[in-house]
Design an enzyme around this catalytic site. Structure first.
Site, PDB file in Angstrom:
ATOM      1  N   ALA A 198      29.152  43.448  36.727  1.00 27.37           N
ATOM      2  CA  ALA A 198      29.197  44.739  36.030  1.00 27.37           C
ATOM      3  C   ALA A 198      27.935  45.543  36.312  1.00 27.37           C
ATOM      4  O   ALA A 198      27.980  46.781  36.412  1.00 27.37           O
ATOM      5  CB  ALA A 198      29.371  44.530  34.528  1.00 27.37           C
TER       6      ALA A 198
ATOM      7  N   HIS B 106      41.529  39.000  31.214  1.00 24.38           N
ATOM      8  CA  HIS B 106      41.997  40.124  32.014  1.00 24.38           C
ATOM      9  C   HIS B 106      43.371  40.631  31.590  1.00 24.38           C
ATOM     10  O   HIS B 106      43.586  41.836  31.417  1.00 24.38           O
ATOM     11  CB  HIS B 106      42.033  39.742  33.499  1.00 24.38           C
ATOM     12  CG  HIS B 106      40.689  39.533  34.110  1.00 24.38           C
ATOM     13  ND1 HIS B 106      40.517  39.173  35.433  1.00 24.38           N
ATOM     14  CD2 HIS B 106      39.443  39.636  33.594  1.00 24.38           C
ATOM     15  CE1 HIS B 106      39.222  39.068  35.697  1.00 24.38           C
ATOM     16  NE2 HIS B 106      38.562  39.329  34.596  1.00 24.38           N
TER      17      HIS B 106
ATOM     18  N   LYS C 283      38.451  40.322  40.259  1.00 26.91           N
ATOM     19  CA  LYS C 283      39.326  39.200  40.592  1.00 26.91           C
ATOM     20  C   LYS C 283      38.902  37.982  39.764  1.00 26.91           C
ATOM     21  O   LYS C 283      37.744  37.918  39.308  1.00 26.91           O
ATOM     22  CB  LYS C 283      39.317  38.935  42.108  1.00 26.91           C
ATOM     23  CG  LYS C 283      37.912  38.745  42.724  1.00 26.91           C
ATOM     24  CD  LYS C 283      37.376  37.371  42.501  1.00 26.91           C
ATOM     25  CE  LYS C 283      35.923  37.255  42.808  1.00 26.91           C
ATOM     26  NZ  LYS C 283      35.318  36.025  42.268  1.00 26.91           N
TER      27      LYS C 283
ATOM     28  N   ASP D 151      38.168  31.510  41.458  1.00 33.77           N
ATOM     29  CA  ASP D 151      36.859  32.154  41.564  1.00 33.77           C
ATOM     30  C   ASP D 151      36.588  32.681  42.961  1.00 33.77           C
ATOM     31  O   ASP D 151      36.134  33.806  43.120  1.00 33.77           O
ATOM     32  CB  ASP D 151      35.751  31.178  41.162  1.00 33.77           C
ATOM     33  CG  ASP D 151      34.394  31.853  41.116  1.00 33.77           C
ATOM     34  OD1 ASP D 151      34.235  32.791  40.309  1.00 33.77           O
ATOM     35  OD2 ASP D 151      33.513  31.479  41.901  1.00 33.77           O
TER      36      ASP D 151
END
Length: 328
Positions: A15, A77, A95, A176
């Protein structure tokens, strides 16, 4: 240039990178939300964001927000995407966009129904070098593509309590880092794979630590992938055809590709093409997302993310691995 009101959910390291990209490309960030008040205020101050929300749900309801950016652990998410799409917001989600294909299909249908853009944060889908690589392959310069090889190995610190190794949070190498490798492979396969062979080594918490994956489609093209979270590997992808091959290093944020022509076994030749800047990877993502919104289409990006989600599901099905929340 048109600017948009972005609202960010999450204040982790990715972020931070995205906020810098947004400030450069969009010029401003409208709002940020995080459950942790201290992290929220620190992030807002550092990134020059005036509006803060301790409750992401309240930020999603803000009528002045155009786009919601989601940078939370994977398991959050799905719900945030649904809430944002139902609130009429475009969504850019890190993702893995969802933890399984069932969730993906639901949010894709919702985005389509509401005429909204939903995009997954795969940097490799936005790096300029790939336009050149696709053009080169489509021109037939390396012949018919037969095989794609791609790997991704990171060395996560040994910490069973970290989210990377937490099965409740959909940890493991597949979600991941595996999405990147799978997105690379699917980009250069003509069709979605319909045959999968795979084996896996589990970490002590039950998540996948490393795996080998072979994909094959009905055109007999194959992709071979290697993933690991406890062994570093170079991020290398190779697209091999009947006349040559393309090798791309650091493929998630690639800026160059080396083409080797092999049709003449006695006189192989190699040249390199370059484009873009790795440090601007997230800026390319922001620029594309805002172009998608302006133009009303996403260049097929969401469809590719869907193919990736279904491949990852098929791999886990072969392993027989379910996340705890999928069993409830």
């Amino acid at each position: 240039m048109m600017t948009y009101n972005w609202g960010m959910i999450g204040t982790g390291w990715i972020a931070h990178e995205m906020a810098d990209a947004l400030n450069k490309v969009n010029g401003t960030i409208y709002a940020v939300a995080d459950l942790n008040e201290d992290k929220l205020q620190k992030f807002a101050s550092e990134k020059n964001i005036s509006k803060t929300y301790k409750d992401p749900d309240e930020m999603i309801k803000d009528p002045d927000i155009d786009v919601i950016y989601i940078a939370t652990p994977h398991t959050y998410h799905f719900e945030y995407i649904k809430k944002a799409l139902n609130a009429g917001k475009h969504v850019f989600c890190e993702k893995a966009i969802t933890v399984n294909a069932t969730q993906f299909d639901e949010v894709k249908e919702l985005a389509t129904k509401n005429n909204l853009i939903l995009t997954e944060g795969f940097t490799l889908l936005h790096m300029p070098i790939y336009d050149q690589v696709r053009d080169l392959i489509n021109s037939g310069e390396i012949g018919d593509v037969k095989l794609v090889q791609v790997n991704f190995g990171s060395l996560k610190d040994y910490d069973p309590k970290n989210r990377f190794f937490n099965k409740e949070l959909a940890g493991g190498a597949l979600l991941d880092i595996g999405g990147y490798a799978t997105a690379f492979a699917r980009t250069f396969l003509k069709e979605q794979p319909n045959n999968i062979l795979t084996t896996v080594k589990y970490f002590e918490t039950g998540v996948d630590e490393q795996s080998g994956i072979i994909l094959k489609n009905s055109s007999e093209q194959m992709a071979v992938m290697a993933l690991s979270m406890r062994a570093k590997q170079p991020k290398r992808g190779i697209i091999s055809g009947t006349k040559g091959y393309v090798e791309i290093n650091n493929y998630p944020r690639a800026t160059s590709a080396e083409i080797t022509y092999t049709e003449d076994a006695h006189k192989q030749t190699t040249h390199t093409i370059t484009s873009g800047n790795a440090e601007q990877a997230l800026e390319y993502e922001v620029s594309d997302m805002q172009r998608y919104i302006k133009e009303g289409h996403d260049d097929g990006q969401l469809a590719l993310s869907g193919d990736v989600a279904h491949i990852l599901d098929s791999v886990r099905n072969e392993w027989g691995m379910k996340y705890p929340f999928e069993l409830k």
